[in-house]
Design a protein around this motif. Sequence first.
Motif, short mmCIF file in Angstrom:
data_model
loop_
_atom_site.label_atom_id
_atom_site.label_comp_id
_atom_site.label_asym_id
_atom_site.label_seq_id
_atom_site.Cartn_x
_atom_site.Cartn_y
_atom_site.Cartn_z
N SER A 298 0.83 -1.22 0.00
CA SER A 298 0.00 0.00 0.00
C SER A 298 0.86 1.26 0.00
O SER A 298 0.43 2.31 -0.47
N TYR A 299 2.09 1.18 0.49
CA TYR A 299 2.95 2.36 0.52
C TYR A 299 3.65 2.61 -0.81
O TYR A 299 4.38 3.57 -0.96
N CYS A 300 3.46 1.70 -1.77
CA CYS A 300 4.20 1.81 -3.03
C CYS A 300 3.28 1.71 -4.25
O CYS A 300 3.26 2.61 -5.08
N GLY B 92 12.84 -1.76 -9.93
CA GLY B 92 11.60 -1.61 -10.69
C GLY B 92 10.57 -0.88 -9.85
O GLY B 92 10.95 -0.14 -8.95
N GLY B 93 9.39 -1.27 -10.01
CA GLY B 93 8.69 -2.51 -10.31
C GLY B 93 9.47 -3.70 -9.74
O GLY B 93 10.36 -3.53 -8.94
N GLU B 94 9.06 -4.86 -10.11
CA GLU B 94 9.78 -6.05 -9.64
C GLU B 94 10.72 -6.51 -10.77
O GLU B 94 10.26 -7.04 -11.79
N TYR C 208 9.31 5.25 6.16
CA TYR C 208 8.24 5.34 5.16
C TYR C 208 8.32 6.72 4.50
O TYR C 208 8.23 7.74 5.18
N MET C 209 8.51 6.74 3.19
CA MET C 209 8.79 8.01 2.50
C MET C 209 7.60 8.52 1.69
O MET C 209 6.76 7.75 1.24
N ASP C 210 7.64 9.82 1.46
CA ASP C 210 6.59 10.48 0.69
C ASP C 210 6.92 10.45 -0.80
O ASP C 210 6.84 11.47 -1.48
N1 SAM Z 1 10.10 -4.74 -6.30
C1 SAM Z 1 11.40 -4.56 -5.70
C2 SAM Z 1 11.32 -4.65 -4.20
O1 SAM Z 1 10.23 -4.91 -3.68
O2 SAM Z 1 12.34 -4.52 -3.55
C3 SAM Z 1 12.12 -3.31 -6.13
C4 SAM Z 1 11.36 -2.02 -6.23
S1 SAM Z 1 10.79 -1.35 -4.71
C5 SAM Z 1 10.06 0.15 -5.31
C6 SAM Z 1 12.29 -0.85 -3.93
C7 SAM Z 1 12.22 -0.55 -2.47
O3 SAM Z 1 11.47 0.60 -2.27
C8 SAM Z 1 11.60 -1.63 -1.61
O4 SAM Z 1 12.48 -1.97 -0.55
C9 SAM Z 1 10.37 -0.95 -1.07
O5 SAM Z 1 10.02 -1.43 0.19
C10 SAM Z 1 10.80 0.49 -1.03
N2 SAM Z 1 9.69 1.45 -1.00
C11 SAM Z 1 8.67 1.56 -1.85
N3 SAM Z 1 7.84 2.58 -1.49
C12 SAM Z 1 8.37 3.11 -0.38
C13 SAM Z 1 7.99 4.18 0.49
N4 SAM Z 1 6.88 4.89 0.28
N5 SAM Z 1 8.80 4.46 1.53
C14 SAM Z 1 9.92 3.75 1.75
N6 SAM Z 1 10.33 2.74 0.98
C15 SAM Z 1 9.57 2.40 -0.07
#
Ligand code: SAM
Length: 371
Positions: A55-57, A100-102, A227-229
């Motif tokens: 939900s945070y991404c 990514g994405g994944e 948790y980032m914005d």
């Molecule tokens: N799908 C891969 C993964 O889950 O690691 C790579 C992409 S994901 C965007 C990369 C990292 O960004 C992950 O560790 C994820 O938890 C973190 N992330 C995504 N949204 C975030 C947020 N709002 N605040 C902090 N970390 C975040």
Amino acid sequence: MAERVIPLVDQRIPALRALVPARPVPATGLLGDLLGRPLRDLRISVTDRCNFRCSYCMPKEVFDKDYPYLPHSALLSFEEITRLARQFVAHGVRKIRLTGGEPLLRKNIEVLIEQLAALRTADGQPVELALTTNGSLLQRKAPALKAAGLQRVTVSLDGLDDAVFRRMNDVDFPVAEVLAGIEAAQAAGLGPIKVNMVVKRGTNEHEILPMARHFRGTGVVLRFIEYMDVGATNGWRMDEVMPSAEVIETIRSELPLVPLEPSAPGETAERWGYADGSGEVGVISSVTQAFCGDCNRARLSTEGRLYLCLFATQGHDLRELLRGGSSDEDIASAIGQIWQLRGDRYSQLRGELPADTAAGARRVEMSYIGG
Ligand code: SAM
């Protein structure tokens, strides 16, 4: 409690043109931006799709079946990615991270890894090659990734409690499979492995100690991310951020910690070691302790836009140069000039920005730009 608002925005804000400067910017490896920061780290997003809906991404409400993901023709091919990466390496990049994405959803990712593993820095060294993954496909893919030349993986895991984790990934994915992926990566030699846990107050802060206990003594480095914005769809609120200082205090209440020196300039994580020598943890505090001052990271989006900050609103279109017949020298010059003009330091300015920007009204999504 404030009502959650998830703004639906079109994140495909037009790209900035990447211009080839009249005076070439040769790749000397000594490039500096307006704040004197070198270019050392390149993050490449290889897909804007993911099989999780954290939900945070990538909240389900936004990233549903109607979401306009990039069409295949828009993505950079492996050859295009490698051609660009070569210019970045010539300019001083020493570390490349696939994300990514994944990233493990991108078909034949091993082929790209092989191509990138063949790159050499100006002094003839291979680049450091790492990948960030949610771990869901790691058990199956770890040996092939290693054989292709990948050095390390970072695995995202937000808790050990199966119910909490399933709720956070929002696709009912079990913890056990991610743990099996981590073990497979360790067995394949993709270490030292880092595990990233995003801490969201009210959601998973009670998982901090179980995670620390689980990974202590295993050689895995657990890192807690504030948790980032990022992006504009996760409904971010400051009261859901658990500051890293509190995370460290929580661990310290049971497991004594000592501060460690950074292992490299520009490192995102602050390092702490267990006092008994049984390993280390890190905290990434981009909200409460901005680390823009030595940020040496560039980000290449799935469709070839160069972003100079995780919180940027616009990227520079390098794909247009690639597909428009520009020479390697021209592309290197364009990248060089973009970096020389970089002044971004969003995290430091967060509190001073106009409300609509601080609320993320136009920022690109992390799933698109890469973590
Ligand atoms: N799908 C891969 C993964 O889950 O690691 C790579 C992409 S994901 C965007 C990369 C990292 O960004 C992950 O560790 C994820 O938890 C973190 N992330 C995504 N949204 C975030 C947020 N709002 N605040 C902090 N970390 C975040």
